[in-house]
Design an enzyme around this catalytic site. Structure first.
Site, PDB file in Angstrom:
ATOM      1  N   GLU A 222      -6.466  -9.663  -3.061  1.00 57.55           N
ATOM      2  CA  GLU A 222      -7.225  -9.695  -1.799  1.00 57.55           C
ATOM      3  C   GLU A 222      -8.722  -9.546  -2.070  1.00 57.55           C
ATOM      4  OE1 GLU A 222      -5.673  -6.966   1.112  1.00 57.55           O
ATOM      5  OE2 GLU A 222      -3.597  -7.395   0.608  1.00 57.55           O
TER       6      GLU A 222
ATOM      7  N   GLU B 251       0.813  -1.232   0.000  1.00 57.90           N
ATOM      8  CA  GLU B 251       0.000   0.000   0.000  1.00 57.90           C
ATOM      9  C   GLU B 251       0.839   1.270   0.000  1.00 57.90           C
ATOM     10  OE1 GLU B 251      -2.612  -0.644   3.356  1.00 57.90           O
ATOM     11  OE2 GLU B 251      -3.595  -2.333   2.388  1.00 57.90           O
TER      12      GLU B 251
HETATM   13  O1  G3I Z   1      -4.586 -12.485  16.966  1.00 51.79           O
HETATM   14  C1  G3I Z   1      -4.942 -11.391  17.838  1.00 51.79           C
HETATM   15  C2  G3I Z   1      -5.771 -11.912  18.954  1.00 51.79           C
HETATM   16  O2  G3I Z   1      -4.997 -12.765  19.752  1.00 51.79           O
HETATM   17  C3  G3I Z   1      -6.289 -10.721  19.746  1.00 51.79           C
HETATM   18  O3  G3I Z   1      -7.166 -11.175  20.727  1.00 51.79           O
HETATM   19  C4  G3I Z   1      -7.021  -9.734  18.857  1.00 51.79           C
HETATM   20  C5  G3I Z   1      -7.468  -8.479  19.587  1.00 51.79           C
HETATM   21  O4  G3I Z   1      -7.433  -7.352  18.758  1.00 51.79           O
HETATM   22  O5  G3I Z   1      -6.148  -9.344  17.841  1.00 51.79           O
HETATM   23  C6  G3I Z   1      -5.745 -10.402  17.030  1.00 51.79           C
HETATM   24  O6  G3I Z   1      -4.923  -9.930  16.022  1.00 51.79           O
HETATM   25  C7  G3I Z   1      -5.557  -9.170  15.024  1.00 51.79           C
HETATM   26  C8  G3I Z   1      -5.399  -9.912  13.704  1.00 51.79           C
HETATM   27  O7  G3I Z   1      -5.910  -9.123  12.670  1.00 51.79           O
HETATM   28  C9  G3I Z   1      -6.129 -11.248  13.707  1.00 51.79           C
HETATM   29  O8  G3I Z   1      -7.486 -11.047  13.868  1.00 51.79           O
HETATM   30  C10 G3I Z   1      -4.880  -7.823  14.951  1.00 51.79           C
HETATM   31  O9  G3I Z   1      -5.160  -7.112  16.130  1.00 51.79           O
HETATM   32  C11 G3I Z   1      -5.380  -7.053  13.749  1.00 51.79           C
HETATM   33  O10 G3I Z   1      -4.615  -5.877  13.594  1.00 51.79           O
HETATM   34  C12 G3I Z   1      -5.214  -7.886  12.505  1.00 51.79           C
HETATM   35  O11 G3I Z   1      -5.782  -7.210  11.446  1.00 51.79           O
HETATM   36  C13 G3I Z   1      -5.310  -7.571  10.171  1.00 51.79           C
HETATM   37  C14 G3I Z   1      -4.948  -6.306   9.406  1.00 51.79           C
HETATM   38  O12 G3I Z   1      -4.602  -6.619   8.070  1.00 51.79           O
HETATM   39  C15 G3I Z   1      -3.745  -5.609  10.065  1.00 51.79           C
HETATM   40  O13 G3I Z   1      -2.603  -6.414   9.995  1.00 51.79           O
HETATM   41  C16 G3I Z   1      -6.419  -8.332   9.447  1.00 51.79           C
HETATM   42  O14 G3I Z   1      -6.623  -9.588  10.089  1.00 51.79           O
HETATM   43  C17 G3I Z   1      -6.016  -8.555   8.000  1.00 51.79           C
HETATM   44  O15 G3I Z   1      -7.090  -9.135   7.293  1.00 51.79           O
HETATM   45  C18 G3I Z   1      -5.653  -7.228   7.364  1.00 51.79           C
HETATM   46  O16 G3I Z   1      -5.217  -7.502   6.040  1.00 51.79           O
HETATM   47  C19 G3I Z   1      -4.974  -6.379   5.219  1.00 51.79           C
HETATM   48  C20 G3I Z   1      -3.823  -6.718   4.280  1.00 51.79           C
HETATM   49  O17 G3I Z   1      -2.704  -7.151   5.003  1.00 51.79           O
HETATM   50  C21 G3I Z   1      -3.462  -5.534   3.411  1.00 51.79           C
HETATM   51  N1  G3I Z   1      -4.626  -5.045   2.711  1.00 51.79           N
HETATM   52  C22 G3I Z   1      -5.812  -4.783   3.515  1.00 51.79           C
HETATM   53  C23 G3I Z   1      -6.167  -6.000   4.339  1.00 51.79           C
HETATM   54  C24 G3I Z   1      -7.452  -5.767   5.106  1.00 51.79           C
HETATM   55  O18 G3I Z   1      -7.302  -4.751   6.036  1.00 51.79           O
END
Ligand code: G3I
Length: 569
Positions: free
Chosen positions: A431, A331
Site C-alpha cells: 500500500e 492489520e
Molecule cells: O463510497 C462511500 C460514499 O458513497 C459515501 O458518500 C462516503 C461518505 O463517507 O463514503 C464512501 O465510502 C468510503 C470509502 O472509503 C470510499 O471513499 C468509506 O466511508 C470509507 O470508510 C472508506 O475508507 C477506506 C478505508 O480503508 C476503510 O475501509 C479507504 O477508502 C481505503 O483507502 C482504506 O484503505 C486502508 C486499507 O484497506 C488497509 N490499510 C490502510 C488503508 C488506508 O486507511
C-alpha cells in the site's frame, strides 16, 4: 592483490564488523553486568532464550519500571534496539499486554527526552517475543538509556539477547541500489543468427511486455469498469500489471447487513481486469477493529465463530483461483476484534489454515502498518512471522503497507526492510503512498522509495495505494489530478521509471553468424525479426533466472529470408 584490492578488503571487513557491532554491554545477559533495574528488582535467571541465563525483572511499580542499560553514544545518527522479552503474568483484568522498547535521551543541557522505539502488542505469558525499533538521536546528547516498558505495573518479565547498533547511513544510496537492481532484476540475453540464408538488412527488436517484478495499484471497483472513467482506466492500464480492489472486498462491503451479499461489484471488476491480463491480490478476508461489519459488533463469540467459517467459504467460493495473494486478516498486529470476541489468540492462525485449505494456489499474506514507514511495529511483525512459521501456519509472504507522510529517510527504511527480510519470506509492499503537498519533492520521494524496494532482494512487488486525487484516501499522495487524470510530477516520474528506466525495449542490427548481447530486465518479451524494415517473424519468450539464448534459424534466399524456428534456452 594490489594496494586498492587490500584497501577494499579492509573496508569490507570493517563493514562486516560494523554490521554486527553491538553497543550494549553484556548483550547476552549471562550476568547482570551493565543492566540496571529502574524502580524494580533485577536478578539473573536460568529461564533463558539462549545461553544459560536471562535477566529477570520483578517488583515493578510503574509503567516505566524495568530492565535498562545506559549507553554512551554521539548523536546525529539512527540507532536500532532489539531485545527478547517474556512476561510471567498478566495484570488484573488483562489477558495480554503491550510491551514497549523505550529510550531516555539525556541531553547535554541535562534534559531528558523519552521516546518509544517500537511496541510489540498482544504479548501473552510464557513465550519469548521480539521487542524494539529505531530512533534518530539528534546531536548534543550525553547518553541514551534503553529500557523495556509495560503500561501496567506488577507484570514481571525476563529479557535476553539484546542488540543495539547504529543504522548505516546510505551516502551513496542511488548508485548502490542501481547496482543491486542490475544484479537482481536483469539477466543476460544473447540473440544469434544462423541458417542457410544470409541476407543483409536484418534487425532484431525485443519489446518487454511484462515485468517479473510486480508493479500495481489499488483501484476502485466501480471506476475500473465505468464507461465514463476512461482516463482513470487508461492511467492504470498504461503502467500497472497488478491490481487490488481498495474497498469492495472488505466484509462490510460484501455483507453490509447480515445475510445480504454483494459479490457482484468486486466480481465485475476482477473479471474485467483478469480479461486484460492483470494479476490480482485479494484484500481482505478479515479486518478487525472498527472495520468489522456493524452487525457483528454486538455479537457474542459463539455467535460469531460460525460466521467466520461461512465468510471464508463465501469469499474463496466466489474468488477461488483469481487471486495470487490473500490478505487474510488485515492489520492483525494492531486490531484484535476477533481474538478478543472469541477469546482465542490463535484465531488468525486458524484463518490462514482455512484460507489455504480452500484456495491452495493462493499465497496467504500478513498485511500491516508501521512496519517500515516508522519502526513502531517492525520487530512485532518479525516476531509474528517467526511465530507463524514455527507453528506451521501457511504464511507465504509479508505484506508491508508503506503509508508515508512527508518524511522519507531511505537509510532507516532499508534497515527496517532488512530486519523483515531476515525472516526469509517473500515481501510485498502492499500500500505505497507518500502524502507530500510539494509535487517536485513528492516525485523525488516516490523515486527513492521505488528504487529502494526494486533493489531489495526480498521484495517481489510494489502496489501503490491508489493514484488519482479524485479517488484517494490521501489526495496529496496522488500521482495524477483532476477530471482528465493528468499526471503530476510524481506521476510522470513513476511513468518514466516503469515504462522506460526499468524496462527493456531495444532494436539491433544483426548479421549471419553474429550474436547480439543484451542485459535486459527480467520479464516477458516479444521478439520481432525484421528484414529491410518488414517484420518477418515474431516470437514470445521470457527472461528470468540466469538469462536466456535465442537462436534464430533463417532459411530462404538473401532477398526473401524467413525464420525457420527460434531455439529458446
Ligand atoms: O463510497 C462511500 C460514499 O458513497 C459515501 O458518500 C462516503 C461518505 O463517507 O463514503 C464512501 O465510502 C468510503 C470509502 O472509503 C470510499 O471513499 C468509506 O466511508 C470509507 O470508510 C472508506 O475508507 C477506506 C478505508 O480503508 C476503510 O475501509 C479507504 O477508502 C481505503 O483507502 C482504506 O484503505 C486502508 C486499507 O484497506 C488497509 N490499510 C490502510 C488503508 C488506508 O486507511
Amino acid at each position: 592483490m594490489g594496494v586498492r584490492g587490500n584497501m577494499l578488503l579492509v573496508l569490507l571487513i570493517l563493514q562486516g564488523i560494523l554490521a554486527v557491532r553491538n553497543l550494549f554491554q553484556n548483550p547476552g545477559l549471562e550476568s547482570t553486568n551493565g543492566w540496571t533495574c529502574l524502580d524494580c528488582s533485577g536478578s539473573l535467571s536460568s529461564d533463558k532464550r539462549s545461553g544459560s541465563h536471562s535477566y529477570h525483572v520483578t517488583g515493578r511499580n510503574h509503567d516505566f519500571s524495568g530492565a535498562s542499560q545506559e549507553v554512551q553514544v554521539s548523536g546525529g545518527h539512527y540507532y536500532y534496539f532489539k531485545v527478547w522479552v517474556k512476561i510471567d503474568n498478566t495484570a488484573n483484568g488483562k489477558w495480554y499486554h503491550d510491551v514497549q522498547g523505550q529510550i531516555d535521551i539525556l541531553h547535554n543541557n541535562g534534559q531528558h527526552e523519552y521516546q518509544q522505539v517500537g511496541e510489540t502488542n498482544y504479548v501473552f505469558p510464557g513465550r519469548w517475543y521480539l521487542v524494539g525499533g529505531d530512533h534518530y538521536v539528534a546531536g548534543n546528547i550525553k547518553s541514551i538509556r534503553f529500557y523495556v516498558q509495560i503500561p501496567e505495573a506488577g507484570v514481571n518479565y525476563h529479557i535476553d539477547d539484546a542488540q543495539m547498533d547504529e543504522v548505516a547511513y546510505l551516502s551513496n544510496f542511488a548508485n548502490e541500489a542501481n547496482q543491486r537492481i542490475d544484479n537482481l532484476r536483469k539477466a543476460n540475453l544473447a540473440i544469434s543468427l544462423s541458417g542457410s540464408a544470409s541476407p543483409s538488412g536484418l534487425q532484431v527488436e525485443i519489446q518487454q511486455t511484462k515485468s517479473e517484478f510486480g508493479w500495481g495499484s489499488a483501484v476502485d471497483a466501480n471506476m475500473i469498469v465505468d464507461g465514463n472513467k476512461k482516463a482513470y482506466q487508461n492511467f492504470f492500464y498504461d503502467i500497472f500489471e497488478w491490481a487490488v480492489l481498495e474497498n469492495a472486498m472488505k466484509w462490510p462491503a460484501i455483507e453490509g447487513s447480515k445475510g445480504n451479499y454483494n459479490y457482484d461489484t468486486p466480481l465485475r471488476a476482477v473479471n474485467s481486469m483478469e480479461s486484460k491480463g492483470i494479476i490480482m491480490r485479494g484484500h481482505n478476508i478479515f479486518w478487525g477493529g472498527d472495520f468489522v461489519p456493524n452487525w457483528q459488533k454486538s455479537m457474542s463469540g459463539s455467535q460469531l465463530r460460525p460466521e467466520l467459517e461461512k465468510h471464508i467459504k463465501g469469499m474463496v467460493g466466489h474468488f477461488k483461483g483469481k487471486f495470487r495473494h490473500w490478505d487474510v486478516n488485515n492489520e492483525n498486529l494492531h486490531l484484535h476484534f476477533y481474538e478478543d470476541k472469541l477469546r482465542d489468540q490463535y484465531i488468525t492462525q486458524w484463518m490462514f489454515r482455512e484460507t489455504k485449505k480452500l484456495d491452495p494456489s493462493a499465497t496467504c499474506y500478513l498485511n500491516d502498518y508501521n512496519i517500515i514507514a516508522n519502526s513502531g511495529s517492525t520487530m512485532a511483525y518479525v516476531d509474528q512471522a517467526y511465530w507463524f512459521k514455527a507453528s506451521g501456519v501457511p504464511l507465504g509472504g509479508m505484506g508491508i503497507q508503506s503509508h508515508f507522510g512527508a518524511y522519507v529517510d531511505v537509510s532507516s527504511v532499508k534497515r527496517r526492510l532488512d530486519e523483515i527480510a531476515a525472516v526469509g519470506l517473500p515481501v510485498w509492499i502492499t500500500e505505497l503512498d507518500i502524502s507530500e503537498p510539494d509535487e517536485t519533492k513528492k516525485a523525488k520521494k516516490y523515486e527513492d522509495l521505488m528504487r529502494l524496494y526494486f533493489s531489495h532482494p526480498a521484495v517481489k512487488g510494489v502496489m501503490f495505494w491508489g493514484f488519482w486525487d479524485g479517488r484517494h484516501w490521501r489526495p496529496q499522495a496522488a500521482l495524477a489530478n483532476g477530471n482528465n487524470v493528468t499526471p503530476n510530477a510524481a506521476g510522470r516520474k513513476v511513468q518514466e521509471l516503469l515504462k522506460r528506466t526499468w524496462r527493456t525495449n531495444e532494436t539491433h542490427n544483426i548479421g549471419h553468424g553474429q550474436t547480439v548481447h543484451i542485459r535486459a530486465f527480467k520479464g516477458s518479451y516479444k521478439l520481432l525479426v525484421r528484414h529491410n524494415g518488414h517484420v518477418i517473424h515474431t516470437q514470445n519468450f521470457s527472461l528470468g533466472g540466469h538469462g536466456n539464448n535465442l537462436k534464430i534459424n533463417l532459411s530462404g534466399s538473401g532477398s526473401n529470408p524467413h525464420v525457420d524456428h527460434v531455439l529458446i534456452g
